[in-house]
Structure formats: C-alpha cells, structure tokens
Design an enzyme around this catalytic site. Structure first.
Site, PDB file in Angstrom:
ATOM      1  N   GLU A 203     -11.992  -5.697   1.513  1.00 14.90           N
ATOM      2  CA  GLU A 203     -11.656  -5.863   2.743  1.00 14.90           C
ATOM      3  C   GLU A 203     -11.948  -4.509   3.521  1.00 14.90           C
ATOM      4  OE1 GLU A 203      -7.633  -6.568   2.390  1.00 14.90           O
ATOM      5  OE2 GLU A 203      -7.955  -8.928   1.810  1.00 14.90           O
ATOM      6  N   GLU A 383      -9.158 -13.735  -3.329  1.00  9.46           N
ATOM      7  CA  GLU A 383      -7.945 -13.617  -3.001  1.00  9.46           C
ATOM      8  C   GLU A 383      -7.245 -14.704  -2.329  1.00  9.46           C
ATOM      9  OE1 GLU A 383      -5.949  -9.998  -2.068  1.00  9.46           O
ATOM     10  OE2 GLU A 383      -7.736  -8.702  -2.934  1.00  9.46           O
TER      11      GLU A 383
HETATM   12  C1  BGC Z   1      -5.149  -6.846  -0.738  1.00  7.56           C
HETATM   13  C2  BGC Z   1      -4.254  -7.145  -1.831  1.00  7.56           C
HETATM   14  C3  BGC Z   1      -2.769  -7.316  -1.355  1.00  7.56           C
HETATM   15  C4  BGC Z   1      -2.946  -8.626  -0.891  1.00  7.56           C
HETATM   16  C5  BGC Z   1      -1.707  -9.228  -0.344  1.00  7.56           C
HETATM   17  C6  BGC Z   1      -4.853  -8.152   0.414  1.00  7.56           C
HETATM   18  O1  BGC Z   1      -5.361  -7.770   1.655  1.00  7.56           O
HETATM   19  O2  BGC Z   1      -6.402  -7.106  -0.992  1.00  7.56           O
HETATM   20  O3  BGC Z   1      -4.284  -5.785  -2.360  1.00  7.56           O
HETATM   21  O4  BGC Z   1      -2.032  -6.882  -2.439  1.00  7.56           O
HETATM   22  O5  BGC Z   1      -3.607  -8.615   0.358  1.00  7.56           O
HETATM   23  O6  BGC Z   1      -0.980  -8.430   0.828  1.00  7.56           O
END
Ligand code: BGC
Length: 467
Positions: A203, A383
């Site tokens: 990111e 993610e």
């Molecule tokens: C990040 C994580 C974070 C997750 C939840 C993402 O932007 O890569 O490190 O914990 O969001 O907010």
C-alpha cells in the site's frame, strides 16, 4: 444578442446538470439485492490459493528499532499520544516466539499460504550490518510453514523501516531507494528457494497519504507535495526492486508484485456537482495515479495549487508478475466549506458499519477487482477482512465478500488466491489494539488464541473448494 445571452445562460445552468447526469450513468454506485442472493452457495476452483496475512510489526513483538516504535513513543504538538489509548505495539502477539503454534492455527483453517513481512529493522539494525540470527529466524519460519504444507508469501515493506533509514529521510529522497533495493536483494538471495511469491511494497498510497497528508502515520507530516514525491519514490522503488530481482538466480521463476489498496471514493450526494468533483479528485490521486503508472508508465499526481509530480518509467508496465489487491470498503466524499481540506466523509444511514470507519460493501470489492483487471496481470487478494469485536458481522462479511469475488472470477477476473486479514487480532497501527481483525481472538494478557465463531464461514469455504 438577447437570444445568444439567453442560450448561454441556459447552457450555464444546464451543463452542470448534464455533467452530473452523465457521471451518474458512467459511475453507478453498485448495490445488489442481497435478499435474492444465496451468498454461501459458491464453489471456488480446487487450485485456488487460500491464505491468511499478517505484518511483522503488528504481530511479532519487540520491533523497537523502527519508525513505528518511535512514533508510538512520540506525542503530537498538544502533547497527546499518537496511538489510540497511548498504546504501543510492544510484545504484540509474540508471534516471533510462537510462530510454530500459529502455524498450527493456520492448519486448522486449512489454508495453504501465509503472507507475512520480514522486519527490516531486525535484519539490518544498523546500515549495512546484517543480523544473522534474524535471518535464521525467518528461515525457521519458512521451513516450518513448508513442512506444514503452507506456502510462505513474503512482503518486503509493510509500513516499517529501520530508524537509520528514517533518519536519512526514508522514501522522501530518491537516493535512499538504493538501500531498500539492497535489502530486498539480500532477502531474495537468502529465501528464493523457499519463497515463490513476493510482495514488494504494501500500500504505497497509504504510506504516502497517512504519513505525509493526514499525518496519522509516521512521520506525521502534512505536506501534499511531499505526499506526491514519496508516492512516486515508492512506486519507483518497486520497479527498481523488480528489475534487480529478476536478474538474480531464481528471479525468472519468482512471482513479484506490488500490493495496492483500493478504496473507492463515491460522492456523498449523487446530485451534487461539488461532491462529484471531490470524489473524482480523490479517486485520481489515491487509485488512478497508481493504476495508470502500471498501465502506461506515466505517474501524474496533480492537486491544483498544492501538489504536482510527473514521472515517467517505461519499465513500470512490465514490472508486475501479479498485482496484490487489499480491499476493505469505499468512502463517501462530501464537499464541505467549513473544513480545511474542503471535504468530509459521510456514512449512509442504512449502511452496516464495521468497527473501523468503514461500511460493509461487498459490491465495492467486485468493483475493485474489475478495476484492477485493466492491468492485465494475475491477481491475488492480499488482504480483506473486518474489524468486529462483537463478532456479530464477521460471518456475513466473509460470505458476501467471497461471493463478490466469486462473481468477478466468473466474469473472467483472474484472481489466483485470497488472503484473509488477519490470522489473529493484532496491533492495528494508529488504532492500537482496539480493532479486532482476527479469525482468532487473542487474549493479550495470556497470549491465548481462540477461533471466533464468525470465522467458520471461511473454514467452510476453504474446505468446500477442495471437495
Ligand atoms: C494494512 C494492514 C492493516 C489493515 C486493516 C491495511 O491497510 O495493510 O496492515 O492492519 O489494513 O486496517
């Protein structure tokens, strides 16, 4: 003359209406009728790569020599702590010493991949000095994962870097990129036999926006021009790392990509020209500038009167073996004179909120997958997850987001795998330990992990795709 003036006047009145109408048509805010959808009724391909994700600083413990640990100890201009409830990452989940136990948790989930980051500040605590015990530790992690039938997926940069790198100005200065390339090369030489999938930077847009625009992340600056420069340098760092690693032994076989967070910006009031203008501007800066760089090799970040950076690198479109997508939600932007940024974010009254200021919006996940598809490379969802301390929305969240991904795949979006964020509760950056993203709940007093009920949907889906 009178006629001309009248026509011009009418046009002046009608043009904004037409524009708003056109944008409404072109950029619909997708909403599905969930009553008519059986979300759990989908089947993923047998070879689909299911995984979970974490990042070193959030889970390992004892990351005390990086930009974040310094930030956790710092205070703002009014003397207030930077992190909610003045928390620090501290021992976190003690994943550093408990990784074997945590790998067993992954086995219970049935996942075949684990995305994690290797902490630069532990591996290279002082510039040029490599700590061999840290390298040895990550070898043990990779070996234990492989022995458990779980593929290690490594992120080089997940928001943290050593203090010595911070002191040099980190990614504010283009000449510092060389330090990062060297670090990635070191890891790649060490681990390329154990690791096939590599994420360069997690990111870049969040690092730049939160660290240099909102000031919520270290180094807490609020400087639009610097935001643009740092973003450009991070993207450039990705391209340089990609080029370098491809020349190394194992480089040709490795899959190397960057991780992009997509957060769509929709107008708060769909009839309001200025809300549309704000949403478009945010969309251009946060999403389009990056997707366009990888599509065309042109980086163009332009915030009238505040920031302007242009950069060309013809290698960019060839620098992705895959793209990682992190998706959580979208935001509604509303023009607002009374704020210094001229906008605020609003949340629809009927939306279901997560514990983070995000709504549950699976249709946005589908939209993001379709948007990233333009890059023409395979995708991993690196993610996706929900902060839900009560565990009363997690099951619905997972079922619907997976449904949305499945729908995109049915329409040809090349998604190869999905990593749930996160394996277990952990240190959620500026939010401290308040946000509970884990499939496993962690009791931070005893370090006990317990599978949440809401996680069952995920287990069932993983298992179901193997049958
Ligand atoms: C990040 C994580 C974070 C997750 C939840 C993402 O932007 O890569 O490190 O914990 O969001 O907010």
């Amino acid at each position: 003359m009178k006629k001309i003036l009248l026509t011009l006047g009418l046009l002046f009145l009608i043009a904004p209406l037409l524009l708003v109408w056109f944008w409404n048509m072109k950029y619909p805010e997708l909403h599905w009728d969930w009553n008519a959808i059986e979300a759990g009724d989908v089947q993923f391909p047998h070879d689909f790569l299911w995984g979970v994700a974490t990042a070193a600083h959030q889970v390992e413990g004892d990351c005390i020599n990086n930009n974040w640990s310094e930030w956790e100890r710092a205070r703002d201009e009014q003397g207030r702590p930077r992190i909610k409830n003045a928390q620090v990452a501290g021992k976190a989940c003690e994943h550093w010493s408990r990784f074997r136990e945590d790998i067993r948790l992954m086995q219970t989930l049935g996942v075949k991949a684990y995305r994690f980051s290797m902490e630069w500040s532990k591996i290279e605590p002082r510039a040029g000095e490599i700590d061999s015990t840290a390298l040895q530790h990550y070898h043990e992690v990779c070996e234990a994962l492989l022995a458990a039938g779980i593929q290690p997926v490594v992120t080089f940069y997940h928001f943290t870097h050593p203090l010595w790198f911070e002191e040099k100005g980190a990614f504010e200065a283009a000449e510092n990129i060389a330090d990062f390339v060297r670090f990635c090369e070191l890891l790649f030489r060490e681990f390329h036999e154990q690791v096939e999938i590599w994420c360069t930077i997690n990111e870049a847009e969040v690092v730049a926006a939160q660290g240099y625009f909102t000031g919520m992340f270290p180094p807490g600056k609020k400087d639009p021009q610097l935001t643009a420069l740092v973003l450009k340098n991070l993207l450039s760092a990705h391209v340089q790392v990609y080029e370098r690693l491809k020349q190394l032994p194992g480089g040709a076989q490795a899959q190397i990509g960057i991780v992009k967070n997509i957060m769509q910006f929709d107008p708060s009031r769909r009839w309001h020209l200025l809300d549309w203008a704000v949403a478009h501007q945010l969309e251009a800066l946060f999403n389009e500038s990056i997707l366009n760089f990888f599509r065309t090799g042109h980086f163009d970040f332009n915030l009238p009167g505040m920031a302007s950076v242009q950069h060309k690198d013809g290698r960019a479109p060839r620098s992705l073996d895959f793209i990682g997508l992190n998706y959580y939600s979208h935001l509604h932007a509303k023009f607002d004179w009374s704020t210094s940024a001229f906008f605020t974010f609003t949340f629809p009254e009927d939306a279901v909120m997560t514990d983070m200021p995000y709504t549950i919006y699976p249709e946005g996940f589908y939209r993001a997958l379709q948007a990233v598809r333009q890059l023409g490379v395979p995708m991993y969802v690196t993610e996706n997850g929900i902060a839900d301390a009560k565990d009363d929305r997690r099951a619905v969240f997972i079922a619907r987001y997976l449904y949305a991904m499945h729908r995109a795949m049915q329409e040809g979006v090349p998604v190869r795998g999905y990593f749930y964020w996160s394996l277990m509760d952990n240190f959620e950056w500026a939010e401290g330990y308040a946000m509970k993203f884990g499939l496993y709940e962690v009791d931070f007093n005893t370090q006990e992990r317990r599978l949440r009920k809401g996680a069952q949907v995920f287990l069932d889906m993983v298992k179901g795709s193997r049958e």
